[in-house]
Write a protein that holds these residues in place. Structure first.
Motif, PDB file in Angstrom:
ATOM      1  N   GLY A 138       0.816  -1.211   0.000  1.00 41.67           N
ATOM      2  CA  GLY A 138       0.000   0.000   0.000  1.00 41.67           C
ATOM      3  C   GLY A 138       0.852   1.265   0.000  1.00 41.67           C
ATOM      4  O   GLY A 138       0.538   2.252  -0.684  1.00 41.67           O
ATOM      5  N   GLU A 139       1.947   1.244   0.782  1.00 41.60           N
ATOM      6  CA  GLU A 139       2.851   2.397   0.801  1.00 41.60           C
ATOM      7  C   GLU A 139       3.482   2.630  -0.571  1.00 41.60           C
ATOM      8  O   GLU A 139       3.644   3.765  -1.017  1.00 41.60           O
ATOM      9  N   TYR A 140       3.832   1.514  -1.240  1.00 39.26           N
ATOM     10  CA  TYR A 140       4.420   1.635  -2.577  1.00 39.26           C
ATOM     11  C   TYR A 140       3.403   2.244  -3.555  1.00 39.26           C
ATOM     12  O   TYR A 140       3.751   3.102  -4.375  1.00 39.26           O
ATOM     13  N   VAL A 141       2.157   1.810  -3.452  1.00 38.63           N
ATOM     14  CA  VAL A 141       1.107   2.351  -4.327  1.00 38.63           C
ATOM     15  C   VAL A 141       0.902   3.840  -4.054  1.00 38.63           C
ATOM     16  O   VAL A 141       0.800   4.652  -4.986  1.00 38.63           O
ATOM     17  N   ILE A 142       0.866   4.214  -2.788  1.00 42.72           N
ATOM     18  CA  ILE A 142       0.640   5.621  -2.427  1.00 42.72           C
ATOM     19  C   ILE A 142       1.783   6.503  -2.916  1.00 42.72           C
ATOM     20  O   ILE A 142       1.569   7.644  -3.356  1.00 42.72           O
ATOM     21  N   GLU A 143       3.015   5.988  -2.856  1.00 46.57           N
ATOM     22  CA  GLU A 143       4.156   6.767  -3.335  1.00 46.57           C
ATOM     23  C   GLU A 143       4.100   7.019  -4.838  1.00 46.57           C
ATOM     24  O   GLU A 143       4.791   7.904  -5.345  1.00 46.57           O
ATOM     25  N   ASN A 144       3.299   6.231  -5.545  1.00 46.88           N
ATOM     26  CA  ASN A 144       3.158   6.408  -6.991  1.00 46.88           C
ATOM     27  C   ASN A 144       1.934   7.246  -7.359  1.00 46.88           C
ATOM     28  O   ASN A 144       1.546   7.293  -8.531  1.00 46.88           O
ATOM     29  N   ILE A 145       1.323   7.890  -6.383  1.00 43.54           N
ATOM     30  CA  ILE A 145       0.196   8.795  -6.638  1.00 43.54           C
ATOM     31  C   ILE A 145       0.742  10.217  -6.755  1.00 43.54           C
ATOM     32  O   ILE A 145       1.475  10.687  -5.877  1.00 43.54           O
ATOM     33  N   ASP A 146       0.382  10.910  -7.838  1.00 42.32           N
ATOM     34  CA  ASP A 146       0.922  12.254  -8.064  1.00 42.32           C
ATOM     35  C   ASP A 146       0.157  13.289  -7.247  1.00 42.32           C
ATOM     36  O   ASP A 146      -0.779  12.967  -6.499  1.00 42.32           O
ATOM     37  N   ASP A 147       0.547  14.559  -7.388  1.00 45.25           N
ATOM     38  CA  ASP A 147      -0.048  15.630  -6.588  1.00 45.25           C
ATOM     39  C   ASP A 147      -1.514  15.865  -6.920  1.00 45.25           C
ATOM     40  O   ASP A 147      -2.247  16.436  -6.112  1.00 45.25           O
ATOM     41  N   ASN A 148      -1.957  15.457  -8.105  1.00 48.32           N
ATOM     42  CA  ASN A 148      -3.365  15.612  -8.470  1.00 48.32           C
ATOM     43  C   ASN A 148      -4.232  14.470  -7.955  1.00 48.32           C
ATOM     44  O   ASN A 148      -5.461  14.523  -8.075  1.00 48.32           O
ATOM     45  N   GLY A 149      -3.586  13.423  -7.406  1.00 45.34           N
ATOM     46  CA  GLY A 149      -4.336  12.304  -6.844  1.00 45.34           C
ATOM     47  C   GLY A 149      -4.480  11.121  -7.779  1.00 45.34           C
ATOM     48  O   GLY A 149      -5.219  10.179  -7.472  1.00 45.34           O
ATOM     49  N   TYR A 150      -3.755  11.123  -8.925  1.00 45.57           N
ATOM     50  CA  TYR A 150      -3.855  10.025  -9.889  1.00 45.57           C
ATOM     51  C   TYR A 150      -2.718   9.026  -9.702  1.00 45.57           C
ATOM     52  O   TYR A 150      -1.582   9.421  -9.399  1.00 45.57           O
ATOM     53  N   LEU A 151      -3.029   7.754  -9.909  1.00 42.21           N
ATOM     54  CA  LEU A 151      -2.054   6.679  -9.752  1.00 42.21           C
ATOM     55  C   LEU A 151      -1.233   6.531 -11.031  1.00 42.21           C
ATOM     56  O   LEU A 151      -1.780   6.274 -12.106  1.00 42.21           O
ATOM     57  N   GLU A 152       0.062   6.696 -10.908  1.00 42.98           N
ATOM     58  CA  GLU A 152       0.968   6.591 -12.057  1.00 42.98           C
ATOM     59  C   GLU A 152       1.771   5.291 -11.970  1.00 42.98           C
ATOM     60  O   GLU A 152       2.991   5.297 -11.966  1.00 42.98           O
TER      61      GLU A 152
END
Length: 469
Positions: A138-152
């Motif tokens: 989950g932490e890895y997924v959250i770290e890949n979320i940009d400032d606009n809130g989209y998952l990259e």
């Protein structure tokens, strides 16, 4: 036909390095000029920045005549250092400033810690009572979320890293998508809107169908076409569109930091004093320089050998040319802005509707310089006036002819058009031809094509897309 030797006297402009440097300095905006000055301060020890914590009188046209010391005058092979430095000091008196220990600490720079989007999501993840391995994913997924809130991130990346199946990773992503703010963790705008619709109970609804299958047509406001495909009324499609517009397309926007805000520093201030507008060049945007005091003393007290002479000659000439170029830049900007204020006096007095058409040639002829000089002087520079903060280029407007023969600026026409469109009946919006006819009746000679162009510049859709059912 034969060969002859003839003497012909001609005049031409030679682009010397000094002239090129003066042109570059004139074109610099406030940030570029400060970067250039800081670089020169590092390279040239003779240069020193003048403290600007004292109030100085506004720059006047005298500045242009004050710095005319000829570095190459006279027949002497050696430069008269004392004469040169004394001339510089007499032409522009310098006031000293005292150092205080309090100036090292500015309490305005102490900002409270701000919670960003990732911190907020990690906090919610810790309170979800999950296994340690799942928390790491989950932490890895959250770290890949940009400032606009989209998952990259693609699920395959996490699958390879944590040796988990696609369903395991997707389940964790779905969990994070339930976090606050609504819509966070989506891969695209469609998924973001669907997450928000599901959280608000709009499953198997018309709104869901519109987002899933007709999002592009919905953005183009083709309500009648969508209604025909779905067997609904155009009014119902429009109501669903109005609701979808209330959803947040960028969930992380609410966590934007104040530290990301960028402020424009005006190069020129215009203030109304009694019945006149006074133009002042911003000292912080165009800092002043002086000759270092240590080198002044060395020039007058110590004898110098040839190497010292060569070193001082090179750096002192460079320093004085930079100082002169910066002062000429300030003087040119002052003269250009003064001419603009005089020409656009009605704008400063009455507002945007009275902005006149203006081009570079008008100002160039007024202050007797070339158009390219005016263009460089206004490039990337801003003016703070009682009407607000404007880029100086804003005052150079194209326009159309009015009934009295005088020009009307494009910005004034846009203001009138916007006011007419704001007051229109949304069920019967005004067409471009109707707007053109009304403007002609008001004394503004304009074509329908120009109206369409100005409407596009205002980001106003055509009448067919402004219609309400």
């Amino acid at each position: 036909m034969n060969f002859n030797l003839n003497l012909i006297q001609t005049q031409k402009l030679i682009m010397t390095p000094e002239l090129k440097q003066a042109i570059e300095i004139l074109q610099f905006n406030a940030i570029e000029l400060n970067e250039f000055i800081n670089e020169e301060l590092l390279n040239n020890p003779i240069l020193e920045k003048l403290a600007t914590d004292i109030d100085e009188e506004p720059i006047s046209e005298k500045v242009e005549q004050e710095f005319e010391y000829d570095l190459d005058k006279g027949d002497k092979p050696e430069i008269d250092w004392e004469d040169m430095v004394n001339y510089f000091d007499e032409s522009r008196p310098i006031s000293g400033s005292t150092y205080t220990a309090d100036s090292d600490i500015n309490y305005d720079n102490f900002v409270a810690d701000e919670e960003n989007l990732k911190d907020y999501l990690l906090m919610q993840l810790k309170f979800s009572k999950l296994e340690d391995e799942v928390v790491k994913i989950g932490e890895y997924v959250i770290e890949n979320i940009d400032d606009n809130g989209y998952l990259e991130m693609k699920n395959e990346e996490a699958m390879m890293l944590f040796n988990r199946t696609h369903d395991d990773i997707e389940q964790i992503v779905r969990l994070i998508q339930t976090f606050d703010p609504a819509g966070v963790g989506a891969r695209d705008i469609k998924e973001c809107l669907l997450i928000q619709l599901y959280q608000q109970g709009f499953e198997e609804s018309l709104e869901e169908t519109l987002v899933k299958e007709h999002l592009v047509e919905l953005g183009e406001k083709k309500f009648a076409i969508i209604a025909k495909k779905l067997g609904e009324s155009a009014e119902r499609i429009q109501m669903a569109y109005d609701y979808i517009k209330t959803l947040e397309p960028k969930p992380g926007r609410s966590f934007s930091s104040m530290r990301d805000v960028r402020y424009v520093i005006p190069d020129v201030y215009v203030e109304k004093v009694k019945d006149e507008y006074v133009v002042t060049v911003n000292e912080s945007a165009s800092p002043r320089l002086q000759i270092n005091g240590f080198y002044k003393k060395m020039l007058s007290q110590f004898s110098r050998d040839s190497l010292t002479n060569e070193y001082l000659s090179k750096n002192l000439q460079s320093a004085l040319r930079i100082i002169k170029s910066i002062e000429q830049r300030r003087n040119t900007i002052y003269r250009v802005c003064t001419a603009i204020v005089e020409y656009q006096y009605d704008f400063f007095e009455k507002g945007l509707l009275y902005l006149k058409p203006l081009n570079l040639k008008d100002i160039a002829d007024e202050i007797e310089v070339h158009e390219s000089t005016v263009s460089r002087a206004v490039n990337g520079k801003y003016m703070q006036c009682p009407n607000g903060l404007f880029e100086i280029k804003y005052f150079f407007q194209s326009g159309v002819k009015g009934a009295s023969g005088e020009g009307v600026s494009s910005e004034s026409v846009k203001l009138v058009m916007k006011d007419m469109i704001d007051k229109e009946d949304t069920k019967k919006p005004l067409s471009d031809q109707f707007l053109a006819d009304e403007l002609v009746k008001a004394g503004i000679n304009i074509s329908r094509r120009t109206v369409a162009k100005y409407r596009d510049e205002l980001n106003i859709p055509p009448s067919s897309k402004r219609k309400r059912f």
